[in-house]
Design a protein around this motif. Structure first.
Motif, PDB file in Angstrom:
ATOM      1  N   LEU A  62      10.926  16.339  -3.971  1.00  0.00           N
ATOM      2  CA  LEU A  62      10.748  16.377  -2.530  1.00  0.00           C
ATOM      3  C   LEU A  62      12.001  16.910  -1.846  1.00  0.00           C
ATOM      4  N   ARG A 105       1.337  17.252   4.676  1.00  0.00           N
ATOM      5  CA  ARG A 105       1.300  15.798   4.526  1.00  0.00           C
ATOM      6  C   ARG A 105       0.872  15.396   3.117  1.00  0.00           C
ATOM      7  N   GLU A 106      -0.147  16.088   2.588  1.00  0.00           N
ATOM      8  CA  GLU A 106      -0.609  15.768   1.236  1.00  0.00           C
ATOM      9  C   GLU A 106       0.442  16.108   0.186  1.00  0.00           C
ATOM     10  N   ARG A 108       3.698  16.044   0.608  1.00  0.00           N
ATOM     11  CA  ARG A 108       4.790  15.065   0.710  1.00  0.00           C
ATOM     12  C   ARG A 108       4.440  13.726   0.070  1.00  0.00           C
ATOM     13  N   ARG A 109       3.163  13.379   0.064  1.00  0.00           N
ATOM     14  CA  ARG A 109       2.797  12.045  -0.420  1.00  0.00           C
ATOM     15  C   ARG A 109       2.078  12.073  -1.778  1.00  0.00           C
ATOM     16  N   MET A 110       2.256  13.152  -2.537  1.00  0.00           N
ATOM     17  CA  MET A 110       1.695  13.146  -3.892  1.00  0.00           C
ATOM     18  C   MET A 110       2.227  11.930  -4.650  1.00  0.00           C
ATOM     19  N   PRO A 111       1.359  11.130  -5.249  1.00  0.00           N
ATOM     20  CA  PRO A 111       1.776   9.830  -5.791  1.00  0.00           C
ATOM     21  C   PRO A 111       2.491   9.872  -7.138  1.00  0.00           C
ATOM     22  N   ARG A 113       4.994  12.010  -9.754  1.00  0.00           N
ATOM     23  CA  ARG A 113       5.933  13.133  -9.819  1.00  0.00           C
ATOM     24  C   ARG A 113       5.700  14.021 -11.048  1.00  0.00           C
ATOM     25  N   SER A 166      -1.954  15.316  -9.316  1.00  0.00           N
ATOM     26  CA  SER A 166      -0.973  14.256  -9.080  1.00  0.00           C
ATOM     27  C   SER A 166      -1.658  12.922  -8.835  1.00  0.00           C
ATOM     28  N   TYR A 167      -2.793  12.943  -8.135  1.00  0.00           N
ATOM     29  CA  TYR A 167      -3.526  11.697  -7.890  1.00  0.00           C
ATOM     30  C   TYR A 167      -4.138  11.157  -9.184  1.00  0.00           C
TER      31      TYR A 167
END
Length: 278
Positions: A62, A105-106, A108-111, A113, A166-167
């Motif tokens: 990030l 937004r999506e 930045r918040r990828m759960p 790494r 990533s999800y």
């Protein structure tokens, strides 16, 4: 490679036939970096945590996150990196504001790494690279006016699949069949590399086994086995001399061990051992 869309800082690719010097600690202000390892293995470190990638894995950092290769070289293989400036002033990736804000937004918040990439990622990145590098005067080229649209379409597909992967969050996962092979390798690192034995364990012909192993693990089985030996060697060298480690890991000679070790670490075993004992 210059992409020509707002928010894309660069798309890069390396194809190393031998190990190269590692990355020093660095960060990207206001930018996210997404890496895709098509073939080989690679190590990254972020916030003191080590991430070990193998072929078909993805990894991202990030904005502002310091990362490097943990004092290890960039290994043999093929790797793509995409750097996106999330603070682009307007029309991020050529999208209207609602869609641009949603995508940023999506991202930045990828759960997760470090995760297994979607199977289409290699194709999408390859097509983008080809579009960016091929001569515009080529007879086979699309009209110049369509090139930005084609790039945008491929990039949005790639980013959408990346967020979804990533999800799902699975990284380094191996099928039960391949896990049997990995367990065998782990327990027999003191033996010479013997691919037919691995094919026997997998209950596949040699050719089918090699194809499946490379598809799942990202590298050929013999290379994977050698890499595992070298990883074990970096631990053993803390308490044993070079000759002892070479013998313990089943190398035919300490000279051959030193050659393989340097290929992957860029240092001789003796130099590596001295550096770690300081």
């Amino acid at each position: 490679m210059a992409f020509g869309l707002p928010g894309v800082f660069t798309l890069g690719r390396y194809q190393h036939a031998a190990s190269h010097s590692g990355l020093r600690p660095h960060s990207h202000r206001d930018a996210i970096e997404i890496c895709f390892l098509e073939r080989g293995e690679q190590t990254y470190r972020v916030g003191g945590r080590i991430y070990r990638l193998r072929g078909n894995d993805q990894f991202f950092t990030l904005p502002g996150e310091v990362h490097d290769t943990a004092n290890l070289p960039q290994e043999r293989g093929i790797l793509y990196w995409l750097i996106l400036t999330l603070e682009a002033p307007r029309k991020f990736l050529g999208l209207a504001e609602p869609q641009a804000s949603r995508l940023k937004r999506e991202l930045r918040r990828m759960p997760t790494r470090h995760f297994r990439a979607h199977p289409d990622c290699a194709r999408l990145l390859g097509e983008m690279t080809e579009l960016l590098t091929k001569k515009r005067s080529s007879p086979e080229s699309s009209p110049a006016s369509l090139r930005p649209l084609r790039l945008q379409s491929l990039l949005l597909q790639f980013l959408t699949l990346t967020v979804e992967a990533s999800y799902r969050g699975a990284h380094g996962s191996a099928s039960p069949l391949m896990q049997r092979v990995l367990n065998y390798i782990e327990k027999h690192l003191d033996e010479p590399v013997h691919v037919p034995r691995l094919a026997e364990i997998a209950r596949l012909s040699d050719s089918r086994f090699k194809t499946r192993f490379k598809r799942e693990m990202g590298v050929p089985p013999a290379e994977f086995w050698l890499r595992q030996k070298i990883e074990r060697a970096t631990v053993l060298l803390k308490t044993r001399n070079v000759t002892e480690v070479a013998h313990e890991l089943g190398f035919s000679s300490s000279q051959y061990f030193a050659t393989v070790f340097k290929r992957y670490t860029l240092a001789s075993p003796s130099r590596f051992r001295t550096a770690r004992s300081v």
